[in-house]
Write a protein that holds these residues in place. Structure first.
Motif, short mmCIF file in Angstrom:
data_model
loop_
_atom_site.label_atom_id
_atom_site.label_comp_id
_atom_site.label_asym_id
_atom_site.label_seq_id
_atom_site.Cartn_x
_atom_site.Cartn_y
_atom_site.Cartn_z
N PHE A 1 -9.50 -0.39 3.73
CA PHE A 1 -8.89 0.92 3.49
C PHE A 1 -9.99 1.96 3.64
O PHE A 1 -10.91 2.03 2.83
CB PHE A 1 -8.25 0.97 2.11
N PHE B 1 -5.34 2.28 6.99
CA PHE B 1 -5.30 0.89 6.55
C PHE B 1 -5.52 0.01 7.78
O PHE B 1 -4.71 -0.02 8.70
CB PHE B 1 -3.95 0.59 5.89
N TYR C 1 0.86 -1.21 0.00
CA TYR C 1 0.00 0.00 0.00
C TYR C 1 0.88 1.24 0.00
O TYR C 1 2.07 1.19 0.35
CB TYR C 1 -0.95 -0.01 1.20
#
Length: 430
Positions: free
Chosen positions: A194, A199, A140
């Motif tokens: 998300f 996150f 991410y």
């Protein structure tokens, strides 16, 4: 006719006639008297009869009353005995039921405890096999999702997050490697979400109420919290100066030794998990907030840097090495701030030559504080505590109880050390 004539008339009445009348009157009186005697006798007899009848009736009534009273008393006694027997029977039955219920609960409790102990023993072996599990990888962008949060809902018995710095300069993504070790009959899985800039990594169990309100059931379930998790988070070298926030919940957090300094600011939050550092290079701010986890290890500051640690009762043992950066013309001044309630503090600071001494601020309530500068500090210090204070400065020892000690050096590379403790003892070496 005159009155005299009447008298004269009576005088001429025959005396025999008068005698007859008198005899009749006497006879009548005798009859009446005889009748009276008879009546009296009759009355006496009747009264006696009446008296006998009254006494008999009274006796009969008394006997009936005694019989009825005795019968009522007997009935009351029998009813009382019946109630007592019923009450006694109910008490005995209730006592028997309570005894059996207690025995059954104890048996179930014993069986449950045995199962829990067996499961815990089996869970203790899971961490030995965690490295052999194939990890799941998630990448991410830490510039978009700056807050990394772990939610385990009391499913994880032992959890650890390992933080490292990437050696690849052009990799801008953060990489998360996840390993979950469970028993054969414990099915655990993870779910990633998300949301905005966060996150969220959730570690879940099948057929289990995964919610914050029912999280305490994780301690009572069979198997109880029987999941071992290891997360490895690798941060990129360069970010857009966004602060990396890590909320590790109860997981232990270990910053591995890095060859490349952490360039982005790092903010770490944990509830009870311990935090450790392995000679980590810091090129920016580091802040730590925890409730009960211990904080220990070695940190190296390579340039201007701020360290802020807040804990409730976690013990702090940190060695801080402040080094200069030859590429910087104007060296910055580091700031170290430690705030705690009950956790003891053991802080060692080494300052490289020609580097400004840091500003150090320590505040506590019940903590004992030990600070050492290895003869490298140059500046002013103020220490105040209700406990014992001992200061060693250039082999000069100053001791005091319940008071304040201060000193000042007006040189160019001076820093300020301010220590405040309400009840703890303070030991400082400059």
């Amino acid at each position: 006719m005159s009155f005299n004539k009447f008298i004269d008339f009576s005088a001429h009445v025959d005396t025999s006639t008068i005698k007859k009348f008198e005899e009749k009157d006497k006879e009548i009186e005798r009859n009446i008297s005889e009748q009276g005697d008879t009546t009296v006798d009759i009355n006496n007899e009747s009264s006696n009869l009446y008296l006998d009848d009254d006494e008999t009736s009274k006796n009969n009534m008394n006997s009936d009353y005694r019989i009825n009273h005795s019968k009522e008393a007997s009935d009351l006694s029998s009813n009382s005995d019946t109630r007592f027997q019923r009450k006694k029977a109910c008490c005995c039955l209730t006592r028997i039921v309570l005894i059996w219920v207690t025995v059954i609960l104890l048996m179930f409790g014993l069986i449950y405890a045995i199962v829990i102990v067996v499961c815990i023993q089996n869970c203790d072996h899971l961490s030995k096999h965690i490295d052999s599990i194939e990890p799941e990888i998630i990448s991410y962008d830490p510039n978009l999702y700056t807050n990394f949060t772990i939610e385990d809902f009391n499913n994880v018995k032992e959890g650890e997050i390992v933080v490292s710095q990437s050696v690849v300069p052009n990799d801008n993504n953060a990489t998360l490697s996840i390993r979950l070790a469970t028993l054969t009959y414990t099915k655990a899985y993870m779910k990633s979400e998300f949301q905005d800039s966060t996150f969220i990594l959730q570690i879940l169990r099948e057929s289990f109420p995964n919610s914050k309100k029912l999280a305490w059931l994780g301690y009572l379930s069979i198997p109880p919290k029987c999941v071992v998790a290891r997360l490895e988070l690798t941060l990129p070298q360069f970010t857009k100066n966004a602060t990396t926030l890590i909320n590790s919940n109860r997981f232990k957090t270990n910053f591995t030794q890095n060859l490349v300094p952490y360039t982005s600011p790092i903010h770490l939050e944990t509830s009870d998990g311990d935090i450790s550092f392995e000679n980590n290079l810091l090129a920016n701010q580091l802040s730590i907030v925890t409730q009960g986890g211990n904080i220990n290890g070695n940190l190296i500051q390579s340039k201007q840097n701020d360290i802020n640690i807040e804990t409730h009762n976690g013990k702090i043992t940190i060695n801080l090495d402040i080094k200069g950066d030859k590429n910087l013309v104007n060296q910055g001044q580091s700031n170290v701030k430690v705030t705690t309630s009950k956790g003891d503090i053991n802080l060692g600071i080494s300052i490289e030559k020609d580097i400004k001494s840091p500003n150090v601020e320590i505040n506590s309530i019940h903590s004992d504080i030990s600070v050492g500068f290895n003869n490298s500090f140059n500046g002013h210090y103020e220490i105040k505590s209700a406990g014992k204070i001992k200061v060693v400065n250039n082999l000069e020892i100053t001791s005091k109880t319940n008071g304040e000690i201060g000193d000042f050096n007006n040189e160019e590379l001076s820093g300020v050390v301010n220590i405040r403790s309400k009840n703890g003892d303070v030991d400082a070496k400059f």
